[in-house]
Scaffold this motif. Structure first.
Motif, short mmCIF file in Angstrom:
data_model
loop_
_atom_site.label_atom_id
_atom_site.label_comp_id
_atom_site.label_asym_id
_atom_site.label_seq_id
_atom_site.Cartn_x
_atom_site.Cartn_y
_atom_site.Cartn_z
N TYR A 135 -102.31 -69.73 -80.27
CA TYR A 135 -103.08 -68.54 -80.64
C TYR A 135 -104.24 -68.33 -79.67
O TYR A 135 -104.88 -69.30 -79.22
CB TYR A 135 -103.63 -68.68 -82.06
CG TYR A 135 -102.60 -68.46 -83.13
CD1 TYR A 135 -102.31 -67.17 -83.60
CD2 TYR A 135 -101.89 -69.52 -83.68
CE1 TYR A 135 -101.35 -66.97 -84.58
CE2 TYR A 135 -100.93 -69.32 -84.67
CZ TYR A 135 -100.67 -68.05 -85.11
OH TYR A 135 -99.73 -67.84 -86.07
N PHE A 136 -104.51 -67.04 -79.41
CA PHE A 136 -105.63 -66.65 -78.56
C PHE A 136 -106.45 -65.59 -79.28
O PHE A 136 -105.89 -64.71 -79.95
CB PHE A 136 -105.13 -66.08 -77.22
CG PHE A 136 -104.43 -67.08 -76.35
CD1 PHE A 136 -105.09 -67.70 -75.30
CD2 PHE A 136 -103.10 -67.41 -76.57
CE1 PHE A 136 -104.43 -68.61 -74.49
CE2 PHE A 136 -102.44 -68.32 -75.78
CZ PHE A 136 -103.11 -68.93 -74.73
N ALA A 148 -107.51 -70.38 -78.73
CA ALA A 148 -108.08 -70.76 -80.02
C ALA A 148 -107.51 -72.07 -80.53
O ALA A 148 -108.23 -73.05 -80.73
CB ALA A 148 -107.86 -69.66 -81.05
N MET A 149 -106.19 -72.13 -80.77
CA MET A 149 -105.57 -73.32 -81.35
C MET A 149 -104.06 -73.22 -81.23
O MET A 149 -103.52 -72.17 -80.86
CB MET A 149 -105.97 -73.47 -82.82
CG MET A 149 -105.49 -72.31 -83.70
SD MET A 149 -106.23 -72.33 -85.35
CE MET A 149 -107.91 -71.82 -84.97
N SER A 150 -103.38 -74.31 -81.59
CA SER A 150 -101.92 -74.36 -81.57
C SER A 150 -101.42 -74.99 -82.85
O SER A 150 -102.10 -75.82 -83.47
CB SER A 150 -101.42 -75.17 -80.36
OG SER A 150 -101.86 -74.60 -79.15
N GLN A 154 -103.42 -77.91 -84.79
CA GLN A 154 -103.76 -77.76 -86.20
C GLN A 154 -102.48 -77.91 -87.01
O GLN A 154 -101.37 -77.68 -86.52
CB GLN A 154 -104.37 -76.38 -86.46
CG GLN A 154 -105.60 -76.08 -85.59
CD GLN A 154 -106.81 -76.84 -86.04
OE1 GLN A 154 -106.96 -77.17 -87.21
NE2 GLN A 154 -107.71 -77.14 -85.10
N SER A 155 -102.63 -78.27 -88.27
CA SER A 155 -101.47 -78.36 -89.15
C SER A 155 -101.52 -77.26 -90.17
O SER A 155 -102.59 -76.94 -90.72
CB SER A 155 -101.43 -79.72 -89.86
OG SER A 155 -102.62 -79.91 -90.62
#
Length: 225
Positions: free
Chosen positions: A80-81, A95-97, A223-224
């Motif tokens: 994610y961006f 941002a995160m994956s 992240q989960s």
């Protein structure tokens, strides 16, 4: 006028993405849905576009930012961006994956259907397309008025409530433009379905030059879900 018989086989492909994607336009468009006398539903769409390759990435607007996602099917990760529109330019930040392995199994297809489509030029780069269930039918099930523009890439897809009709229109336009110099994109269309008085109107509202590179970093913020 060309009359063509189109066999439509629709499938949703698995998304495959590189670790790096570049875009030079931010595009804002609107889709208006209406049915009979019911209140219109207006949907805003946002996407990043690479005007050379035609690569497009849908965005989701939330609060004061836009969210983009890139899926890596090999690693089974969804990245994610966040994209911000500052006073002077658009800025993208990783941002995160998430681990998202089930997306690799997405592969569906609609039943094949033979639709009879008649495409008629109405003006330079403008067409009326009538889609019939059978060639002998007197009345069209769908009527499209499509406006095109010259581009560096082809983008002649439409959005209505029937995937087979979408594919029929795309193939009809492809046949009409076969002898034309590359390339073309739809900048607006109106689609009417006879049954139920269903209408869709699409228009590109704004295209803003940008310079956005989405790069998946080596150090991920996993992240989960």
């Amino acid at each position: 006028m060309k009359q063509i018989l189109i066999s439509c086989l629709i499938s949703i492909p698995v998304i495959t993405l590189a670790q790096y994607r570049s875009f030079d336009f931010f595009q804002e468009s609107s889709i208006i849905h209406s049915k009979g006398r019911q209140k219109q539903e207006i949907i805003k769409q946002y996407r990043l576009v690479n005007s050379i390759s035609g690569d497009q990435l849908p965005l989701q607007k939330t609060g004061g930012k836009y969210i983009a996602s890139l899926y890596d099917p090999v690693a089974g990760l969804l990245h994610y961006f966040n994209i911000y529109n500052t006073d002077t330019r658009f800025v993208a930040e990783y941002a995160m994956s998430y681990v998202h392995t089930d997306a690799t199994s997405i592969q569906t297809s609609a039943p094949a259907s033979a639709l009879h489509t008649v495409a008629t030029p109405t003006a330079p780069l403008e067409y009326e397309l009538k889609v019939y269930t059978h060639a002998a039918d007197k009345k069209a099930d769908y009527i499209f008025q499509v406006k095109l523009a010259n581009a560096k890439y082809n983008d002649i897809g439409t959005t209505v409530d029937n995937p087979s009709v979408q594919n029929a229109v795309k193939n009809a336009l492809t046949a009409e433009l076969e002898d034309a110099a590359c390339c073309h994109r739809i900048i607006g269309y109106k689609a009417q379905r006879r049954k139920g008085s269903y209408v869709v109107e699409y228009k590109i509202q704004k295209s803003t030059p940008v310079s956005i590179d989405l790069v998946v970093p080596q150090a991920l913020r996993l992240q989960s879900k």
